[in-house]
Scaffold this active site. Structure first.
Site, PDB file in Angstrom:
ATOM      1  N   HIS A 229       0.747 -11.676   2.195  1.00 15.15           N
ATOM      2  CA  HIS A 229      -0.523 -11.023   1.487  1.00 15.15           C
ATOM      3  C   HIS A 229      -1.522 -11.925   0.579  1.00 15.15           C
ATOM      4  CE1 HIS A 229      -1.490  -6.361   0.380  1.00 15.15           C
ATOM      5  NE2 HIS A 229      -2.605  -7.252   0.314  1.00 15.15           N
TER       6      HIS A 229
ATOM      7  N   TYR B 129       0.854  -1.188  -0.079  1.00 11.68           N
ATOM      8  CA  TYR B 129      -0.187  -0.098  -0.228  1.00 11.68           C
ATOM      9  C   TYR B 129       0.932   1.428  -0.068  1.00 11.68           C
ATOM     10  CZ  TYR B 129      -3.564  -3.374   1.867  1.00 11.68           C
ATOM     11  OH  TYR B 129      -4.373  -4.435   1.878  1.00 11.68           O
TER      12      TYR B 129
END
Ligand SMILES: NC(=O)c1ccc[n+]([C@@H]2O[C@H](COP(=O)([O-])OP(=O)(O)OC[C@H]3O[C@@H](n4cnc5c(N)ncnc54)[C@H](OP(=O)(O)O)[C@@H]3O)[C@@H](O)[C@H]2O)c1
Length: 288
Positions: free
Chosen positions: A111, A53
């Site tokens: 992730h 991110y």
């Protein structure tokens, strides 16, 4: 159980996780510190970031400047998708600690399960070492389907058997897209049976169901927004929802969830038989 904004679950690691999270995917780095600060002022105590991110540092800066005790705010980050493997994961863990300035990460996740078994297990080993070294408190995965979870559980059991209980690490969390249009019954059941907390991402389905005929009558009945109905569904199903917003009024709206409760019948009305409608990617089905 009566929930409030400070409610938490105990993870398999022994640490507490605040049940309401605040997501920062697609939050531009230059506004992240200010929106996370607003979230903390609103009462959120759980920030969901990721290396991918590109806003770990400003997220952590908001935490560190908030004046709140470090132990009262839960900070998550994730090893990037397609960057698994032991060496890579180890380097990302060191980098996260360095860019955030945090002494420890509350929860570090893989992730996504891409890259094959060796890469997945390698990344997991690096996480286990991070816990042993005191750099990480709890570890988990994201976007793991049941077959990925079983692979990991098999490795943990085998390692515990060879090297002693706990040597293979403790799985605390699986973070997946989860809402009435993607209920993930198989994953939720697997996790529940093992005390693994399920975090729900895209809990308001990226605002694509705001006018949905299933949600609107409930919003009217409870005098709440359709987003709040979805978040309450997630809370009452026992998940940890991670709504994202950069809009101050929505940050507040998404935390105003504790003055109403969906009835059992209304919860059941949000059961949609056989539905499968992801609004994001779905690595849980990957087979490499
Ligand atoms: N592990 C993974 O692979 C993965 C994947 C996706 C997401 N996540 C995590 O889950 C978090 C949430 O997922 P998400 O951001 O994809 O989706 P989401 O939270 O379901 O939806 C966010 C979108 O809805 C809007 N919104 C938020 N609150 C609203 C409200 N009350 N009324 C109307 N619109 C509203 C936001 O707009 P504004 O921001 O403009 O207000 C934004 O466009 C992420 O931030 C991330 O932390 C993880």
């Amino acid at each position: 159980m009566t929930l409030n904004i400070n409610s938490s679950y105990k993870l398999n690691s022994g640490y507490e996780i605040p049940i309401l999270g605040y997501g920062v995917y697609q939050t531009p780095a230059d506004i992240t510190e200010s929106v996370v600060t607003h979230a903390l002022k609103t009462g959120y105590r759980h920030i969901d970031s990721a290396v991918a991110y590109r806003n770990e540092a400003p997220s952590a800066a908001a935490l560190l400047k908030s004046g709140l005790p470090r132990s009262s705010v839960f900070f998550t980050t994730k090893i990037p998708p397609k960057a698994l493997g032991y060496d890579s994961a180890k380097a990302y863990i060191a980098e996260s600690l360095s860019v955030t300035g945090l002494d420890y990460i509350d929860l570090y996740l893989i992730h996504a399960p891409y890259g094959g078994k060796e890469a997945r297990i390698g990344a997991w080993r690096a996480l286990v070492e991070g816990v042993k070294a005191g750099k990480i408190r709890s570890i988990g995965v994201s976007n793991y389907g049941v077959h990925h979870l079983e692979e990991l559980e098999g490795w943990i059991k085998e390692t515990d058997g060879k090297e002693g209980q706990g040597a293979g690490g403790v799985l605390s969390v699986n973070q997946v897209e989860l809402h009435p249009w993607l209920p993930r019954d198989d994953i939720a059941k697997w996790c529940k049976e093992r005390g693994v907390v399920v975090e729900a991402y895209c809990p308001i389905i990226r605002a694509t169901k705001a006018e949905d005929p299933l949600l609107l009558p409930l919003a009217k009945k409870y005098n709440k927004s359709t987003s709040q109905i979805l978040l309450r569904w997630s809370l009452q199903k026992g998940f940890v929802p991670l709504p994202k917003s950069v809009t101050p009024s929505r940050i507040e709206e998404n935390a105003a969830l504790y003055d109403f409760e969906l009835s059992d019948a209304d919860l059941k009305s949000l059961h949609i038989d056989g539905v499968y409608e992801p609004c994001a990617w779905d690595p849980t089905v990957s087979t490499d």
